[in-house]
Scaffold this active site. Structure first.
Site, short mmCIF file in Angstrom:
data_model
loop_
_atom_site.label_atom_id
_atom_site.label_comp_id
_atom_site.label_asym_id
_atom_site.label_seq_id
_atom_site.Cartn_x
_atom_site.Cartn_y
_atom_site.Cartn_z
N LYS A 1 23.08 0.97 -59.77
CA LYS A 1 22.48 1.81 -58.72
C LYS A 1 23.44 2.95 -58.36
O LYS A 1 23.03 4.11 -58.20
CB LYS A 1 22.17 0.98 -57.48
CG LYS A 1 21.06 -0.05 -57.67
CD LYS A 1 19.72 0.59 -57.97
CE LYS A 1 18.59 -0.41 -57.99
NZ LYS A 1 17.33 0.17 -58.48
N PHE B 1 10.94 2.61 -59.31
CA PHE B 1 11.35 1.25 -58.91
C PHE B 1 11.85 0.42 -60.10
O PHE B 1 12.53 -0.57 -59.90
CB PHE B 1 10.16 0.47 -58.32
CG PHE B 1 9.61 1.01 -57.04
CD1 PHE B 1 10.31 0.87 -55.85
CD2 PHE B 1 8.37 1.64 -57.00
CE1 PHE B 1 9.79 1.33 -54.66
CE2 PHE B 1 7.84 2.11 -55.82
CZ PHE B 1 8.56 1.96 -54.64
N TYR C 1 24.74 -5.07 -61.10
CA TYR C 1 23.49 -4.53 -60.55
C TYR C 1 23.79 -3.36 -59.61
O TYR C 1 23.23 -2.27 -59.73
CB TYR C 1 22.70 -5.62 -59.81
CG TYR C 1 21.68 -5.07 -58.84
CD1 TYR C 1 20.51 -4.49 -59.30
CD2 TYR C 1 21.92 -5.08 -57.46
CE1 TYR C 1 19.59 -3.94 -58.42
CE2 TYR C 1 21.00 -4.54 -56.58
CZ TYR C 1 19.84 -3.97 -57.07
OH TYR C 1 18.94 -3.41 -56.18
N SER D 1 20.22 1.17 -53.36
CA SER D 1 20.48 -0.08 -52.65
C SER D 1 21.71 0.05 -51.78
O SER D 1 22.63 0.81 -52.09
CB SER D 1 20.70 -1.18 -53.69
OG SER D 1 21.33 -2.29 -53.12
N ASN E 1 6.59 -2.83 -67.33
CA ASN E 1 6.60 -3.68 -68.54
C ASN E 1 6.25 -5.14 -68.23
O ASN E 1 6.24 -5.97 -69.13
CB ASN E 1 7.96 -3.59 -69.27
CG ASN E 1 9.09 -4.24 -68.50
OD1 ASN E 1 8.90 -4.76 -67.39
ND2 ASN E 1 10.28 -4.22 -69.06
#
Length: 339
Positions: A154, A81, A150, A125, A32
């Site tokens: 994950k 990703f 964040y 991560s 995007n």
């Protein structure tokens, strides 16, 4: 294989696409462009020796847009990703992070299964280990409480992907737990181009070096580490990219679920990285010590032996190459892709 790459115009995605083409695969990118640039894909095509990279400016939350992409191509796997990734920002905007990263991935997975594409490599991560129970961190290390939203996204997405695979064994899921990617493509044509103030250490250092910022802020010098600053496992982004190509082997042998750490196995402190950058470039980096940042931990580095054993993957570049290539990119592109 033909690979759908979500977030393919970003830092890690763009480097991975080059390695995928090198290995004989083809790609289609959805992105995007909220934190990336179409210019990166133009340069990737140039470096990969292809006319252009098939690209759709689609958000992963856009079901209709993703459906159109899946109807126009046949994919063997997806490397995922796309997502918001700034630790500090996630503490301030938790709703945005959960909504984007989790909802977006759920939409993607639903569209994939409806088109019978059930192979995914997920960019996870090292933050899923929280404040790690053991150092160096192996894949068997229990997942800790993530210290920021964040990291939570994950960790939750790992659980979701494992549950989906358990319920439907046709899925093959590879979870790649990245440590701290830095550096840039040796050509200096593509690299990390953060919007606004960088959240990551290396682009901050290179922006100081190029004169865009007066000094580096070092968050905390009272951690229980050799010099008091946080210790991390920095990995060259090209090594990280080749890890994704190698991970396709696990998909090809129908791995079910596989989890790999992608790191070097070496811990370097913030000040180690500053010194390494100075010695690689000859440029002095002024810095000042600031208060600790919420959500940061003292030490985090990997034991990457499993990826070497099962995928034949090992990081090839040391801290010197990481600094040299990061500087080479920044020096040639002081304004990133906007120049």
């Amino acid at each position: 294989m033909n690979i759908l790459v979500t977030g393919g115009a970003g830092f890690i995605g763009s480097h991975t696409i080059i390695e995928l083409y090198k290995a004989g695969h083809t790609v289609v990118v959805v992105d995007n462009l909220s934190n990336s640039s179409k210019e990166s894909l133009r340069r990737v095509a140039e470096l990969a020796g292809v006319e252009k990279i098939p690209f759709y400016p689609v958000d992963i939350r856009d079901r209709e847009g993703l459906n159109k992409v899946m109807e126009s191509h046949t994919f063997d796997a997806c490397i995922h990703f796309a997502g918001l990734k700034a630790v500090g920002e996630s503490v301030e905007k938790p709703w945005e992070y959960y909504e984007n990263n989790i909802n977006g991935t759920l939409v993607l997975l639903d569209v994939m299964r409806k088109h019978n594409c059930k192979n995914i490599i997920f960019s996870s991560s090292a933050t899923v280990y929280g404040d790690p129970a053991v150092i160096p961190i192996t894949e068997e290390c229990p997942k800790g409480h993530c210290t920021n939203p964040y990291g939570q996204t994950k960790s939750m997405l790992e659980e979701i992907l494992m549950d989906i695979q358990k319920a439907d064994p046709e899925w093959n899921v590879v979870l790649l737990r990245y440590f701290n990617p830095i550096g840039a493509h040796p050509s200096g044509r593509i690299g990390e181009d953060p919007q606004g103030i960088p959240n990551n250490l290396m682009p901050y250092i290179t922006q100081v070096a190029v004169g865009k910022r007066a000094e580096l802020g070092v968050f905390g010098n009272d951690y229980d580490t050799p010099d008091g600053t946080g210790v991390r496992d920095f990995i060259h982004v090209v090594d990280l990219a080749t890890g994704h190509v190698k991970a396709l082997q696990a998909i090809q042998r129908q791995c079910g679920i596989s989890i790999y750490n992608l790191g070097t196995g070496h811990g370097y402190s913030v000040l180690d990285l500053v010194k390494a950058f100075q010695s690689a470039t000859g440029i002095t980096i002024p810095y000042s010590i600031k208060a600790r940042r919420p959500g940061d931990i003292a030490t985090c580095y990997s034991n990457p032996a499993k990826a070497e054993r099962e995928l034949g993957w090992k990081a090839q570049n040391g801290i010197n190459e990481m600094c040299r290539d990061a500087w080479n990119w920044q020096r040639q592109n002081p304004e990133g892709y906007k120049a």
